[in-house]
Design an enzyme around this catalytic site. Sequence first.
Site, short mmCIF file in Angstrom:
data_model
loop_
_atom_site.label_atom_id
_atom_site.label_comp_id
_atom_site.label_asym_id
_atom_site.label_seq_id
_atom_site.Cartn_x
_atom_site.Cartn_y
_atom_site.Cartn_z
N CYS A 1 38.63 35.07 66.28
CA CYS A 1 37.72 33.99 65.90
C CYS A 1 37.19 34.25 64.49
CB CYS A 1 36.58 33.89 66.89
SG CYS A 1 37.15 33.85 68.60
N MET A 2 36.31 33.39 64.03
CA MET A 2 35.80 33.54 62.67
C MET A 2 35.02 34.84 62.48
SD MET A 2 33.42 30.99 60.42
CE MET A 2 34.63 29.69 60.27
N ASP A 3 34.24 35.21 63.52
CA ASP A 3 33.34 36.37 63.39
C ASP A 3 33.68 37.52 64.30
OD1 ASP A 3 31.63 34.39 62.08
OD2 ASP A 3 31.14 33.78 64.13
N ARG B 1 52.44 53.63 35.70
CA ARG B 1 51.31 52.76 36.07
C ARG B 1 51.25 52.55 37.57
NH1 ARG B 1 53.97 49.20 32.50
NH2 ARG B 1 54.35 47.94 34.35
N TYR C 1 38.69 31.64 72.68
CA TYR C 1 39.05 30.21 72.62
C TYR C 1 40.43 29.94 73.20
CZ TYR C 1 35.20 29.60 69.26
OH TYR C 1 33.98 29.56 68.64
N ARG D 1 58.21 36.90 35.12
CA ARG D 1 56.87 36.48 35.52
C ARG D 1 56.05 36.52 34.22
NH1 ARG D 1 53.82 40.07 40.00
NH2 ARG D 1 53.25 41.16 38.09
N HIS E 1 57.46 45.35 33.36
CA HIS E 1 57.19 45.53 34.79
C HIS E 1 58.48 45.30 35.57
CE1 HIS E 1 54.52 45.98 38.14
NE2 HIS E 1 54.39 44.72 38.45
N LYS F 1 43.28 46.94 39.38
CA LYS F 1 43.07 45.48 39.40
C LYS F 1 42.60 45.06 40.80
CE LYS F 1 47.98 44.75 40.45
NZ LYS F 1 49.30 44.54 39.83
C1 PLP Z 1 50.05 45.72 39.81
C2 PLP Z 1 50.79 46.29 38.69
C3 PLP Z 1 51.17 47.64 38.69
C4 PLP Z 1 51.01 48.54 39.89
O1 PLP Z 1 51.97 48.19 40.87
P1 PLP Z 1 52.11 49.02 42.24
O2 PLP Z 1 53.30 48.46 42.90
O3 PLP Z 1 50.84 48.74 43.00
O4 PLP Z 1 52.23 50.43 41.87
C5 PLP Z 1 51.74 48.16 37.55
N1 PLP Z 1 51.96 47.36 36.46
C6 PLP Z 1 51.65 46.06 36.44
C7 PLP Z 1 51.93 45.25 35.22
C8 PLP Z 1 51.06 45.46 37.54
O5 PLP Z 1 50.76 44.16 37.53
#
Ligand code: PLP
Length: 393
Positions: free
Chosen positions: A313-315, A225, A266, A137, A169, A39
Amino acid sequence: MPDSASAQAECVIDLDAIAHNVRTLCNYASGAAVMAVVKADGYNHGALPVAVTALSAGAREIGVATITEALRLRMAGIRAPILCWLNAIDSDYTAAIDADIEIGVSSSRQLQAIGAAAQAAGKMATVSVKVDTGLHRNGASLQEYPRLLDALQRLVRQRIIHFRGVFSHLASADTPSDPLNDLQRQRFLDAISVAKTHGLHPEIAHLANSAATLTRSDLHFDMVRPGIAVYGLAPVAGDFPLIPAMTLQARVTLVKKIAAGEGVSYGHDWVAPRDTAVALLPVGYADGLPRALGGKFEVTIGGSRYTGVGRVCMDQVVVDLGADGSNIQEGDTAVFFGSGWHGECGAQDWADSLGTIHYEVVAGPRGRVSRHYIGGETASRVSEHKRQSTDAP
Ligand SMILES: *Cc1c(COP(=O)(O)O)cnc(C)c1O
């Protein structure tokens, strides 16, 4: 992120490190499949090259948040299963179904929308149910879950939906001994049982993020995951054989002498305590170098560390080279953070200075920072893959 060869600042992504990390995670998973989470454009490492590399290193599936992210990978030629889990009632489920994207569903209203899209498309949608076991969540709440299963059972019987799995999760996996992990495990097991009492037998169940993959084999289930660990950063204290894949570096734009008592950048927040030389680096807060790091970061040039001075700074930003200038020249490379193997800082050093986590640090570089891949065989596989998928009809 532009891929401009003329860019003065770049993120170098080591695909061999990604491959190594995925192989390491496969070992930790000991039998469970690995879904590489890519992601947010692969945690800002580039979702496509990371996905290609991860799949050839042993990952079985790909995980993303949104349908848009999933479609991009499918269109680029990724054929492995792709799951997306951050969906709304009005997400483009038709496109997801057309592209064989597995859809994570967290509510009956989402499921209704998916069912309608599948019927309109004349093609079954594949879904996995996301259940909230305590993170509070995303995911179906414990009240919502049975209702969702009822609706799902109907759609499965009508052959509108293919039910693939159940997932959840973790909230505190970065503290492996937190009893919340045990509670979430138990609630997850209960959720699987409840699905079965609805006649819904998951092909696959998954709960573990990187932290749980590395530290809690009792949470591995059928698939893990990992996200951040794919990129070589460990979310838990401990010694894990991971290699950070991102290096942020820039070429020195200008070197000049400053007399003692002269201020730099700055507001003259920093005043030279002695005659010194300073180097200008073409990276600023618009490129993802946080302004809050002013005076609180170090770069490595030619194997030695130099401190950032004055405001970011910005750049651009300035580092102090010391009285003799250390022979540093315009065009030399300054490394902000990297694997740490050559004496440079790591993303964790920035995280410590900023009071954040390394996840946010690697997600930071943007704007004029270009991205560049290294990693021999794997890098050529990526370009080969890109060529094949553009050649495809
Ligand atoms: C981002 C995410 C993960 C991976 O989490 P990490 O802490 O980066 O390993 C796994 N499952 C879900 C649903 C996530 O949103």
